[in-house]
Design a protein around this motif. Sequence first.
Motif, mmCIF file in Angstrom:
data_model
loop_
_atom_site.group_PDB
_atom_site.id
_atom_site.type_symbol
_atom_site.label_atom_id
_atom_site.label_comp_id
_atom_site.label_asym_id
_atom_site.label_seq_id
_atom_site.Cartn_x
_atom_site.Cartn_y
_atom_site.Cartn_z
ATOM 1 N N VAL A 63 -43.891 27.213 -59.699
ATOM 2 C CA VAL A 63 -43.181 27.927 -60.774
ATOM 3 C C VAL A 63 -41.834 28.435 -60.256
ATOM 4 O O VAL A 63 -40.802 28.336 -60.925
ATOM 5 N N MET A 64 -41.839 28.952 -59.037
ATOM 6 C CA MET A 64 -40.611 29.456 -58.442
ATOM 7 C C MET A 64 -39.593 28.334 -58.267
ATOM 8 O O MET A 64 -38.424 28.458 -58.628
ATOM 9 N N LYS A 65 -40.067 27.220 -57.739
ATOM 10 C CA LYS A 65 -39.182 26.080 -57.493
ATOM 11 C C LYS A 65 -38.533 25.601 -58.797
ATOM 12 O O LYS A 65 -37.332 25.365 -58.861
ATOM 13 N N GLU A 66 -39.361 25.473 -59.826
ATOM 14 C CA GLU A 66 -38.836 24.988 -61.111
ATOM 15 C C GLU A 66 -37.825 25.966 -61.702
ATOM 16 O O GLU A 66 -36.806 25.559 -62.266
ATOM 17 N N ALA A 67 -38.112 27.264 -61.573
ATOM 18 C CA ALA A 67 -37.189 28.264 -62.118
ATOM 19 C C ALA A 67 -35.866 28.253 -61.356
ATOM 20 O O ALA A 67 -34.792 28.294 -61.952
ATOM 21 N N VAL A 68 -35.958 28.185 -60.039
ATOM 22 C CA VAL A 68 -34.732 28.181 -59.233
ATOM 23 C C VAL A 68 -33.895 26.950 -59.576
ATOM 24 O O VAL A 68 -32.673 27.044 -59.765
ATOM 25 N N GLU A 69 -34.563 25.818 -59.719
ATOM 26 C CA GLU A 69 -33.816 24.596 -60.064
ATOM 27 C C GLU A 69 -33.192 24.710 -61.447
ATOM 28 O O GLU A 69 -32.030 24.346 -61.646
ATOM 29 N N ALA A 70 -33.949 25.262 -62.400
ATOM 30 C CA ALA A 70 -33.426 25.382 -63.765
ATOM 31 C C ALA A 70 -32.261 26.369 -63.844
ATOM 32 O O ALA A 70 -31.412 26.271 -64.734
ATOM 33 N N SER A 71 -32.225 27.314 -62.918
ATOM 34 C CA SER A 71 -31.159 28.331 -62.954
ATOM 35 C C SER A 71 -29.820 27.763 -62.517
ATOM 36 O O SER A 71 -28.770 28.349 -62.796
ATOM 37 N N GLY A 72 -29.851 26.648 -61.813
ATOM 38 C CA GLY A 72 -28.605 26.078 -61.301
ATOM 39 C C GLY A 72 -28.004 26.875 -60.151
ATOM 40 O O GLY A 72 -26.888 26.595 -59.709
ATOM 41 N N ALA A 73 -28.724 27.864 -59.668
ATOM 42 C CA ALA A 73 -28.187 28.724 -58.604
ATOM 43 C C ALA A 73 -27.974 27.935 -57.322
ATOM 44 O O ALA A 73 -28.722 27.004 -57.011
ATOM 45 N N GLU A 74 -26.939 28.322 -56.601
ATOM 46 C CA GLU A 74 -26.689 27.723 -55.291
ATOM 47 C C GLU A 74 -26.970 28.717 -54.165
ATOM 48 O O GLU A 74 -27.008 28.342 -53.000
ATOM 49 N N ILE A 75 -27.095 29.984 -54.553
ATOM 50 C CA ILE A 75 -27.432 31.010 -53.572
ATOM 51 C C ILE A 75 -28.786 31.596 -53.968
ATOM 52 O O ILE A 75 -28.960 32.039 -55.102
ATOM 53 N N VAL A 76 -29.742 31.549 -53.050
ATOM 54 C CA VAL A 76 -31.053 32.141 -53.327
ATOM 55 C C VAL A 76 -31.367 33.181 -52.247
ATOM 56 O O VAL A 76 -31.059 32.985 -51.076
ATOM 57 N N THR A 77 -31.963 34.275 -52.693
ATOM 58 C CA THR A 77 -32.286 35.327 -51.732
ATOM 59 C C THR A 77 -33.735 35.231 -51.294
ATOM 60 O O THR A 77 -34.603 34.780 -52.049
ATOM 61 N N VAL A 78 -33.970 35.656 -50.061
ATOM 62 C CA VAL A 78 -35.320 35.691 -49.502
ATOM 63 C C VAL A 78 -35.491 37.015 -48.736
ATOM 64 O O VAL A 78 -34.513 37.674 -48.398
ATOM 65 N N ALA A 79 -36.745 37.349 -48.478
ATOM 66 C CA ALA A 79 -37.041 38.576 -47.737
ATOM 67 C C ALA A 79 -37.734 38.225 -46.424
ATOM 68 O O ALA A 79 -38.195 37.094 -46.239
ATOM 69 N N LEU A 80 -37.781 39.180 -45.527
ATOM 70 C CA LEU A 80 -38.508 39.020 -44.264
ATOM 71 C C LEU A 80 -39.642 40.026 -44.214
ATOM 72 O O LEU A 80 -39.433 41.201 -44.491
ATOM 73 N N ARG A 81 -40.812 39.538 -43.865
ATOM 74 C CA ARG A 81 -41.956 40.438 -43.732
ATOM 75 C C ARG A 81 -42.801 40.005 -42.546
ATOM 76 O O ARG A 81 -42.815 38.836 -42.175
ATOM 77 N N ARG A 82 -43.542 40.974 -42.002
ATOM 78 C CA ARG A 82 -44.559 40.640 -41.015
ATOM 79 C C ARG A 82 -45.597 39.728 -41.653
ATOM 80 O O ARG A 82 -45.998 39.950 -42.789
ATOM 81 N N VAL A 83 -46.053 38.752 -40.901
ATOM 82 C CA VAL A 83 -47.176 37.937 -41.358
ATOM 83 C C VAL A 83 -48.430 38.807 -41.344
ATOM 84 O O VAL A 83 -48.643 39.582 -40.409
#
Lengths: 66, 256
Positions: free
Chosen positions: B28-48
């Motif tokens: 779902v995330m992949k499809e939404a990101v692709e549909a948004s046309g965004a070229e910049i995507v944000t991510v977070a860092l967390r302990r595993v």
Amino acid sequence: MNITVNGKANQVDSGTSIVMLLSQYKINSPMTIVEVNGTVIPKDEWESHAVQENDQIEIIQLMGGG
Amino acid sequence: MSDNLVIAGRTFSSRLMVGTGKFSSAQVMKEAVEASGAEIVTVALRRVDLDAPSDNMLAALDMDKYLVLANTSGARDAKEAVRLAKIARDGGLPPWVKIEVTPDPRTLLPDPVETLKAAEELVKAGFTVLPYMPADPILAKHLEEVGCATVMPLGSMIGSGMGIRTRDAIEIIIDNARVPVVVDAGLGLPSHAAEAMEMGADAVLANTALAIARDPKQIAEGFKLATIAGRMGYLSGPGAASREARASSPLTGFIR
């Protein structure tokens, strides 16, 4: 050998590499970052980098975020 | 028409950035990101979580297609933000960072003092710095002066979907800015993105609005179109609102 991983005490055999440690935890994500005593260990050194007594290790993952 | 967004010398054709958090699945995330046309995507860092290492949602994304912008979410002060930024860079991400310093878990409002401190330090360390910030025009100037590549004032609280509640302040920030202004946080609907763009914002960032919609892919496309529509509205030099009617049909030759 005593080490701390993500804030929890753990014991591993001497000579344990980062790769071995990750496989013990069943972590195989390419989005993993490993920090030992405040220094990030590059992925190409995971095989050769042996964990030392009292190491403070952080296993970090890139995750979805805003 | 070429109307690109330029941040720190890098050119982007999309003016919508999206976050990758809180989606129900990687697909779902992949499809939404692709549909948004965004070229910049944000991510977070967390302990595993060592007791339950989970499949990584991000693995679904083709990371080479995007500028992956690590945020410093979870940081409560400048020191923690700087540490997170350096971990991300040393871990192989580009030296770009979205600073987020949010000491109050209830409001997640950005700490202006610690954000400025972190920005100054990370610029000195060679990062391209995009700070999430309160909509404060003076702070925006300070962040620009220490070398931030953008400023990212909030429309309303993170994840609130309340839209742009800081309009007057953001208008001043846009007027004053010599770096791109990215309206971040609180955009709940495509119309909120359009509003920001019509005001003259250079870009917008959305995450929760996409992630919690019933149809994330569709709303992502809605955000994409609204961002473009708002930009076109801004560039077209719209007429001002009037308290009186202005006839659009001729006022002569009536057939009576």
